[in-house]
Design a protein around this motif. Structure first.
Motif, mmCIF file in Angstrom:
data_model
loop_
_atom_site.group_PDB
_atom_site.id
_atom_site.type_symbol
_atom_site.label_atom_id
_atom_site.label_comp_id
_atom_site.label_asym_id
_atom_site.label_seq_id
_atom_site.Cartn_x
_atom_site.Cartn_y
_atom_site.Cartn_z
ATOM 1 N N LYS A 71 -1.970 8.028 -20.649
ATOM 2 C CA LYS A 71 -3.401 7.723 -20.570
ATOM 3 C C LYS A 71 -3.685 6.400 -21.268
ATOM 4 O O LYS A 71 -4.343 5.519 -20.728
ATOM 5 N N HIS A 72 -3.202 6.280 -22.525
ATOM 6 C CA HIS A 72 -3.363 5.032 -23.273
ATOM 7 C C HIS A 72 -2.050 4.263 -23.182
ATOM 8 O O HIS A 72 -1.241 4.247 -24.112
ATOM 9 N N ALA A 73 -1.829 3.659 -22.048
ATOM 10 C CA ALA A 73 -0.547 3.022 -21.759
ATOM 11 C C ALA A 73 -0.442 1.653 -22.416
ATOM 12 O O ALA A 73 -1.351 0.827 -22.284
ATOM 13 N N PRO A 74 0.663 1.387 -23.135
ATOM 14 C CA PRO A 74 0.860 0.049 -23.692
ATOM 15 C C PRO A 74 1.266 -0.978 -22.640
ATOM 16 O O PRO A 74 1.279 -2.172 -22.907
ATOM 17 N N LEU A 75 1.591 -0.494 -21.422
ATOM 18 C CA LEU A 75 2.021 -1.385 -20.349
ATOM 19 C C LEU A 75 1.301 -1.029 -19.056
ATOM 20 O O LEU A 75 1.118 0.139 -18.730
ATOM 21 N N ARG A 76 0.891 -2.079 -18.338
ATOM 22 C CA ARG A 76 0.320 -1.888 -17.011
ATOM 23 C C ARG A 76 0.831 -2.994 -16.101
ATOM 24 O O ARG A 76 0.870 -4.162 -16.490
ATOM 25 N N ILE A 77 1.247 -2.611 -14.915
ATOM 26 C CA ILE A 77 1.705 -3.577 -13.920
ATOM 27 C C ILE A 77 0.792 -3.468 -12.711
ATOM 28 O O ILE A 77 0.693 -2.408 -12.091
ATOM 29 N N SER A 78 0.105 -4.540 -12.396
ATOM 30 C CA SER A 78 -0.816 -4.504 -11.267
ATOM 31 C C SER A 78 -0.036 -4.267 -9.975
ATOM 32 O O SER A 78 1.075 -4.771 -9.808
ATOM 33 N N PRO A 79 -0.609 -3.496 -9.047
ATOM 34 C CA PRO A 79 0.123 -3.144 -7.829
ATOM 35 C C PRO A 79 0.230 -4.280 -6.815
ATOM 36 O O PRO A 79 1.018 -4.194 -5.877
ATOM 37 N N GLU A 80 -0.535 -5.354 -7.012
ATOM 38 C CA GLU A 80 -0.506 -6.446 -6.053
ATOM 39 C C GLU A 80 0.880 -7.099 -6.026
ATOM 40 O O GLU A 80 1.437 -7.435 -7.071
ATOM 41 N N PRO A 81 1.456 -7.266 -4.833
ATOM 42 C CA PRO A 81 2.769 -7.928 -4.747
ATOM 43 C C PRO A 81 2.652 -9.405 -5.116
ATOM 44 O O PRO A 81 1.761 -10.106 -4.651
ATOM 45 N N GLU A 82 3.524 -9.852 -5.987
ATOM 46 C CA GLU A 82 3.515 -11.255 -6.425
ATOM 47 C C GLU A 82 4.958 -11.653 -6.703
ATOM 48 O O GLU A 82 5.613 -11.064 -7.567
ATOM 49 N N LEU A 83 5.446 -12.642 -5.979
ATOM 50 C CA LEU A 83 6.854 -13.020 -6.093
ATOM 51 C C LEU A 83 7.216 -13.467 -7.498
ATOM 52 O O LEU A 83 8.291 -13.126 -8.010
#
Length: 418
Positions: A71-83
């Protein structure tokens, strides 16, 4: 000799200072109206050589998957594809081995320890004031698994001679009395006694005045458009005013360094890792931090800056997005409330976000670029404040042709060509 420093954050500003001390004629160019108005503005306040470690480490890929589901994540990776993001992540995963971790951590700690010594010398030399404190960093562990995992870092600290203390929960609250109401949350702690704290923005404001006394010229509100070079030699910098010629150019543009030097066929693997912070007045000092407390579970640092609390953390891979959604500040708010909720009123908190320029191996890029007269001092990640004075002193020596006081051979961009 005329030298241009691109970027007026803490890395660019300290670089300008050390270059001016060597007698160079220095000009600093930045798009902002003043110094330290981007990533250096509201960072965690830590000067933490003892906590200098690469994010790429054995076991991190599995941990990252678990973090993404918290829930309180220290990491987040956006789902948008980016090379660029995908390529950077692949390079980082390649550094998640025992051998790479050992090499990278040793490099980072050597530079960070040297930088801390430079901070000490700077305070002695010019009496700079920036709400600095020398109370160390206390890393708190909420699980026995974290206590066990810390053994690897403790071995490195011992090998490098870094002063530290392994603490029980009872000893934790002796160091940080404000944590006594929540002592049951902890299984142990690691205190890095040589670490320091301070307000990076205040430091930069004061150092700018010193730089001007040394003859440094500042060009603010200036859009840096490109670098100009001929026959593999730097010629100058192109701004909205046209070409400005310099003998040497030093790029200290953080996350924005990569795009600028890419046009010169220089590829530095720097990616912006977004972080968040809050600053809140202290309402009851008895329940506020004394120095810095690093919550290992949430990867959030909570620091005492005078009569304020500064908390910073989280890592978000989302390109150059600078939005400040409430959902992304909830983790740092939670940690402050959970640990020091009696010491402040979070309704008064001010929130901020910035982009940390991160390399896959954690070590910054400091040194010559491969183009005659063009140098780099960038890619410090979350440790720009910690490593600023050290990397600035190193690059000033390199530019001047002097012997560096620490081994700088593997700090340059050349290490990525091996």
């Amino acid at each position: 000799m005329r030298i241009c420093v691109l970027g007026a954050g803490v890395v660019g500003l300290t670089s300008a200072y050390y270059l001016a001390k060597k007698g160079f004629q220095v000009t600093v160019i930045d798009r902002q109206p003043g110094v330290a108005l981007e990533t250096s503005f509201a960072n965690a306040g830590q000067i933490s050589p003892g906590y200098s470690a690469p994010w790429a480490a054995p076991g991190i890929p599995l941990k990252a998957i678990k973090w993404l589901m918290q829930k309180h994540a220290p990491l987040r990776i956006s789902p948008e594809p980016e090379l660029k993001k995908i390529g950077w992540m692949i390079k980082m995963l390649g550094q998640c081995t025992n051998d790479a971790y050992s090499v990278n951590k040793s490099r980072m700690m050597a530079l960070a320890e040297y930088s801390r010594d430079q901070f000490v010398a700077l305070r002695k030399d010019i009496g700079i004031q920036y709400q600095d404190g020398q109370g160390g960093t206390l890393q708190v562990f909420r699980t026995l698994e974290q206590v066990d995992a810390a053994e690897k870092d403790i071995k490195v600290l011992k090998a490098l001679g870094v002063p530290h203390q392994v603490l029980t929960p009872e000893q934790i609250v002796e160091v940080e009395p404000g944590l006594r109401p929540v002592i049951e949350k902890f299984k142990g702690g690691l205190r890095l006694t040589g670490d320091e704290t301070g307000d990076c923005y205040l430091f930069c404001q004061s150092l700018k005045d010193t730089c001007e006394e040394l003859g440094v010229t500042f060009q603010f509100n200036s859009d840096i458009q490109s670098l100009s070079s001929t026959s593999n030699k730097i010629k100058g910098v192109v701004t909205e005013l046209g070409l400005q010629e310099f003998d040497k150019v030093l790029v200290c543009l953080g996350s924005y360094s990569k795009a600028l030097v890419k046009a010169c066929d220089i590829d530095i693997p720097v990616y912006p890792v977004k972080g968040y912070s809050l600053t809140v007045p202290i309402s009851d000092a008895a329940y506020a931090p004394v120095s810095t407390v690093m919550d290992e579970t949430y990867k959030v640092a909570v620091t005492r800056l005078g009569d304020r609390i500064r908390a910073a953390g989280t890592a978000e891979l989302t390109g150059y997005n600078l939005d400040l959604p409430k959902s992304r500040t909830e983790t740092i708010s939670h940690v402050v409330s959970d640990l020091f909720g009696k010491g402040c009123d979070l309704a008064e908190a001010e929130y901020w976000t910035g982009l940390r320029p991160m390399t896959p191996d954690g070590t910054p890029v400091v040194g010559a670029s491969g183009i005659d007269g063009l140098y780099l001092n960038t890619g410090h990640g979350t440790l720009g404040w910690t490593m600023s004075c050290g990397s600035a002193a190193v690059i000033a020596d390199i530019i001047a042709g002097d012997k560096t006081e620490i081994d700088s051979r593997d700090l340059s961009v050349e290490r990525y060509k091996k």
